[in-house]
Scaffold this active site. Sequence first.
Site, PDB file in Angstrom:
ATOM      1  N   MET A  31       0.842  -1.197   0.000  1.00  0.00           N
ATOM      2  CA  MET A  31       0.000   0.000   0.000  1.00  0.00           C
ATOM      3  C   MET A  31       0.879   1.249   0.000  1.00  0.00           C
ATOM      4  SD  MET A  31      -3.420  -0.982   2.052  1.00  0.00           S
ATOM      5  CE  MET A  31      -2.820  -0.777   3.713  1.00  0.00           C
ATOM      6  N   GLY A  32       2.153   1.084  -0.340  1.00  0.00           N
ATOM      7  CA  GLY A  32       3.040   2.239  -0.459  1.00  0.00           C
ATOM      8  C   GLY A  32       3.550   2.730   0.879  1.00  0.00           C
ATOM      9  N   HIS A  35       8.885   1.118   3.438  1.00  0.00           N
ATOM     10  CA  HIS A  35       9.929   1.085   4.472  1.00  0.00           C
ATOM     11  C   HIS A  35      10.753  -0.184   4.264  1.00  0.00           C
ATOM     12  CE1 HIS A  35       7.343  -1.861   6.334  1.00  0.00           C
ATOM     13  NE2 HIS A  35       6.360  -0.984   6.461  1.00  0.00           N
ATOM     14  N   HIS A  38       8.958  -3.566   3.525  1.00  0.00           N
ATOM     15  CA  HIS A  38       8.585  -3.763   2.121  1.00  0.00           C
ATOM     16  C   HIS A  38       9.825  -4.089   1.278  1.00  0.00           C
ATOM     17  CE1 HIS A  38       5.443  -0.658   3.382  1.00  0.00           C
ATOM     18  NE2 HIS A  38       4.692  -1.666   2.987  1.00  0.00           N
ATOM     19  N   ASP A 151       2.144  -9.512   8.840  1.00  0.00           N
ATOM     20  CA  ASP A 151       0.689  -9.640   8.730  1.00  0.00           C
ATOM     21  C   ASP A 151       0.350 -11.126   8.618  1.00  0.00           C
ATOM     22  OD1 ASP A 151      -0.197  -6.696   8.421  1.00  0.00           O
ATOM     23  OD2 ASP A 151       1.503  -6.900   7.077  1.00  0.00           O
ATOM     24  N   GLN A 154      -2.963 -12.380   7.262  1.00  0.00           N
ATOM     25  CA  GLN A 154      -3.047 -12.101   5.820  1.00  0.00           C
ATOM     26  C   GLN A 154      -2.325 -13.187   5.015  1.00  0.00           C
ATOM     27  OE1 GLN A 154      -2.803  -8.059   3.927  1.00  0.00           O
ATOM     28  NE2 GLN A 154      -0.664  -8.644   3.661  1.00  0.00           N
ATOM     29  N   SER A 187       3.954   1.118   7.955  1.00  0.00           N
ATOM     30  CA  SER A 187       3.680   2.466   7.436  1.00  0.00           C
ATOM     31  C   SER A 187       2.948   3.286   8.498  1.00  0.00           C
ATOM     32  CB  SER A 187       2.836   2.383   6.167  1.00  0.00           C
ATOM     33  OG  SER A 187       3.464   1.533   5.231  1.00  0.00           O
TER      34      SER A 187
HETATM   35  P1  AMP Z   1       1.370  -2.983   3.450  1.00  0.00           P
HETATM   36  O1  AMP Z   1       1.907  -1.909   2.573  1.00  0.00           O
HETATM   37  O2  AMP Z   1       1.338  -2.617   4.900  1.00  0.00           O
HETATM   38  O3  AMP Z   1       0.073  -3.560   2.941  1.00  0.00           O
HETATM   39  O4  AMP Z   1       2.405  -4.177   3.378  1.00  0.00           O
HETATM   40  C1  AMP Z   1       2.796  -4.734   2.148  1.00  0.00           C
HETATM   41  C2  AMP Z   1       3.566  -5.999   2.413  1.00  0.00           C
HETATM   42  O5  AMP Z   1       4.711  -5.713   3.199  1.00  0.00           O
HETATM   43  C3  AMP Z   1       2.737  -7.033   3.202  1.00  0.00           C
HETATM   44  O6  AMP Z   1       2.999  -8.326   2.692  1.00  0.00           O
HETATM   45  C4  AMP Z   1       3.268  -6.870   4.591  1.00  0.00           C
HETATM   46  O7  AMP Z   1       3.141  -8.028   5.383  1.00  0.00           O
HETATM   47  C5  AMP Z   1       4.729  -6.559   4.330  1.00  0.00           C
HETATM   48  N1  AMP Z   1       5.318  -5.898   5.486  1.00  0.00           N
HETATM   49  C6  AMP Z   1       4.825  -4.806   6.138  1.00  0.00           C
HETATM   50  N2  AMP Z   1       5.614  -4.514   7.203  1.00  0.00           N
HETATM   51  C7  AMP Z   1       6.599  -5.440   7.217  1.00  0.00           C
HETATM   52  C8  AMP Z   1       7.715  -5.686   8.068  1.00  0.00           C
HETATM   53  N3  AMP Z   1       7.967  -4.929   9.118  1.00  0.00           N
HETATM   54  N4  AMP Z   1       8.520  -6.742   7.787  1.00  0.00           N
HETATM   55  C9  AMP Z   1       8.267  -7.537   6.711  1.00  0.00           C
HETATM   56  N5  AMP Z   1       7.222  -7.356   5.873  1.00  0.00           N
HETATM   57  C10 AMP Z   1       6.411  -6.323   6.123  1.00  0.00           C
END
Ligand code: AMP
Length: 291
Positions: A31-32, A35, A38, A151, A154, A187
Amino acid sequence: MEIINRRQRMSSVSRKVRRDQDRTIGLVPTMGALHDGHLSLVREARRMCDVVVVSVFVNPAQFAPGEDFERYPRDLTKDTAVLTDYNVDYIFAPSPEEMYPKNFSTYVTVEGLSEQLEGVVRPGHFRGVATVVTILLNIIRPDFAFFGQKDAQQTLVVKRLVRDLALETEIVILPTVREPSGLALSSRNAFLNPEERQSAAVIHRALTRAESAYAEGERNGAKLASLVRSTIETEPRARLDYVSVSDADTLEKLDKLNDKTVLIAVAARFGQTRLIDNLVLNQRDGVKIKS
Ligand code: AMP
């Protein structure tokens, strides 16, 4: 690198890569507001696949009214700069209207898994996730799609969806990336003020205490949950939503852990910001493939 906004263009580019060039495609859905969490997924996609697509889409279907859809951080310019450095081939950044065309009315529901944990507090959330992931996988048809263990629920929903609907993408799950304090990168951490950010490290401390107790032989789910709860409650800024100790594959609540693979999942609020984190005990293949 090309930024693609249209479903049709994304489909035709992917089709060409697959058919004409016989190259593998890796998709990293995000979702952008990117960090290092991602970027760990992007790095692995780059390592494993010939062509890397990162989708950047704040998915309205997974937010309920009153959640933080409007204020969710968005910065496609910065994300683009970062992804250029990572040698990504395509960014897929559709608008909500492009992703959900007029009269959109088909949703994917992964029953059972979706109603537990986060699903209790966020009904409809995983329907939104499963629907957008299905659309992305159908448009791009990647060989591999990369998700973070951060997640946890998920990852289970997506793996079940891919299996049940016989989609031809392999799901790769990578470990949670953390700050030195133990706070999982997210994020939403951008919403925390400095005090809240410091307090939020209590989540990982609490999970680590449970891990130590488990290593010392504790196999009672309720006792591990109460250890996590009491540790989080020492932090006055934390408001705990839930602690759950469950089967890491089915999310069924566990009292006696025996030799099962166990997921301890936590959701807690710090100020206006709701954070989730988790820990897997007695991990076997498939939950965590790389550390
Ligand atoms: P999001 O943008 O929050 O939807 O996350 C996109 C992807 O990045 C998802 O598969 C998350 O599980 C993964 N993600 C988010 N935060 C972390 C993290 N701290 N470590 C590893 N993967 C992450």
